[in-house]
Design an enzyme around this catalytic site. Structure first.
Site, PDB file in Angstrom:
ATOM      1  N   SER A 113       4.209  -2.667   8.866  1.00 39.21           N
ATOM      2  CA  SER A 113       5.040  -2.048   7.830  1.00 39.21           C
ATOM      3  C   SER A 113       5.642  -0.718   8.294  1.00 39.21           C
ATOM      4  O   SER A 113       5.135  -0.074   9.220  1.00 39.21           O
ATOM      5  CB  SER A 113       4.211  -1.795   6.571  1.00 39.21           C
ATOM      6  OG  SER A 113       3.578  -2.981   6.151  1.00 39.21           O
ATOM      7  N   GLN A 114       6.691  -0.320   7.596  1.00 44.06           N
ATOM      8  CA  GLN A 114       7.319   0.987   7.832  1.00 44.06           C
ATOM      9  C   GLN A 114       6.291   2.085   7.521  1.00 44.06           C
ATOM     10  O   GLN A 114       5.623   2.022   6.480  1.00 44.06           O
ATOM     11  CB  GLN A 114       8.523   1.110   6.901  1.00 44.06           C
ATOM     12  CG  GLN A 114       9.258   2.425   7.008  1.00 44.06           C
ATOM     13  CD  GLN A 114      10.313   2.567   5.921  1.00 44.06           C
ATOM     14  OE1 GLN A 114      10.313   1.844   4.928  1.00 44.06           O
ATOM     15  NE2 GLN A 114      11.211   3.504   6.115  1.00 44.06           N
TER      16      GLN A 114
END
Ligand code: SAH
Length: 263
Positions: A113-114
């Site tokens: 994920s970011q």
């Protein structure tokens, strides 16, 4: 005695500092560039990128504060993000982007994920040092490592066997002793380890899985992206109140890989 100590001391000192000294002399002479942030930077080639990432996360937190209710993230969460070596969780070919504020592919069609989303979801969990937290979707293991810096025990389930095994091996290599992983369908939670103080789901579900709601302690929270495949997903924060009643709040629009089922 004194003389000998001094000689020994000098020899040892010479061996220890010679490289640092050599570089500092060259720097004074203008023959090598000074590391931007002092000594630590020379040891850690990612230090600048990590610092820039923390600033970026803080800026995004401010920009999204009205929607998330958290315009600033706690110092504990930011310290955990600062500490976990994200470059170890991304494929070597993406090393240069390890501290860019973006998701990256980790193989098998999955993503890490970011970092801002990891920070936000961690923040929204409000996890305390003594907590037991369940994560659904181990992926690279990065979110699990961030949580492990903050709580007593992390349980993490991954449905794709090679992905889960890879993460488990890396987390062990990095010395995380408070993360238990397993391969399985996280839709059903981890009944043998329930109930949990917090649950984080890092894949998008069409609906909130009832087994996960059941495995929350009274007073516990769940952070989960919700949205059917092909539709806009929103991060949701669910709180199970002390009396067992549930409240759910919709937060930011997000984009996660789908929560799949094993059948
Ligand atoms: N938390 C991860 C990112 C996860 S990407 C990280 O920090 O890198 C989502 C992960 O959820 C993928 O690895 C996917 O295989 C896994 N997943 C999808 N459905 C699942 C399910 N039902 N149970 C457990 N894991 C699941």
């Amino acid at each position: 005695m004194r003389g000998m100590t001094r000689v020994l001391g000098r020899t040892r000192l010479k061996a220890m500092v010679s490289e640092t000294k050599r570089r500092s002399i060259l720097r004074t002479l203008g023959l090598v560039a000074a590391p931007a942030g002092g000594g630590a930077q020379a040891q850690d080639p990612y230090a600048r990128a990590r610092e820039a990432l923390l600033k970026d996360i803080e800026a995004m937190a401010r920009d999204t504060g009205a929607e998330t209710g958290r315009a600033t993230f706690s110092a504990r969460v930011m310290a955990a993000i600062a500490k976990v070596p994200r470059h170890r969780f991304v494929p070597a070919s993406y090393g240069a982007l390890a501290y860019a504020n973006q998701p990256l592919p980790i193989g098998h069609g999955q993503t890490i994920s970011q970092p801002y989303i990891v920070a936000l979801m961690t923040e929204l969990l409000d996890a305390k040092p003594g907590d037991a937290v369940l994560e659904i979707g181990t992926g690279s293991g990065y979110q699990a490592a961030v949580l492990a810096e903050l709580v007593q025990q992390v349980y993490s389930i991954e449905i794709i066997e090679p992905v889960g095994k890879n993460a488990a091996a890396l987390l062990q290599q990095l010395g995380y002793k408070n993360i238990s992983t397993r391969i399985g369908d996280g839709y059903n939670g981890w009944p043998e380890r329930a109930p949990f103080d917090a649950i984080i789901v890092t894949a998008a579900a069409a609906q909130i899985p009832p087994a996960l709601v059941a495995q929350l302690k009274p007073g516990a929270r769940m952070v989960i992206p919700v949205g059917a495949e092909g539709e806009v997903q929103f991060l949701h924060v669910m709180v199970k109140r002390a009396d067992g009643s549930i409240s759910t709040q919709r937060s930011l629009p997000v984009r996660f890989v789908p929560l799949t089922r094993s059948n």
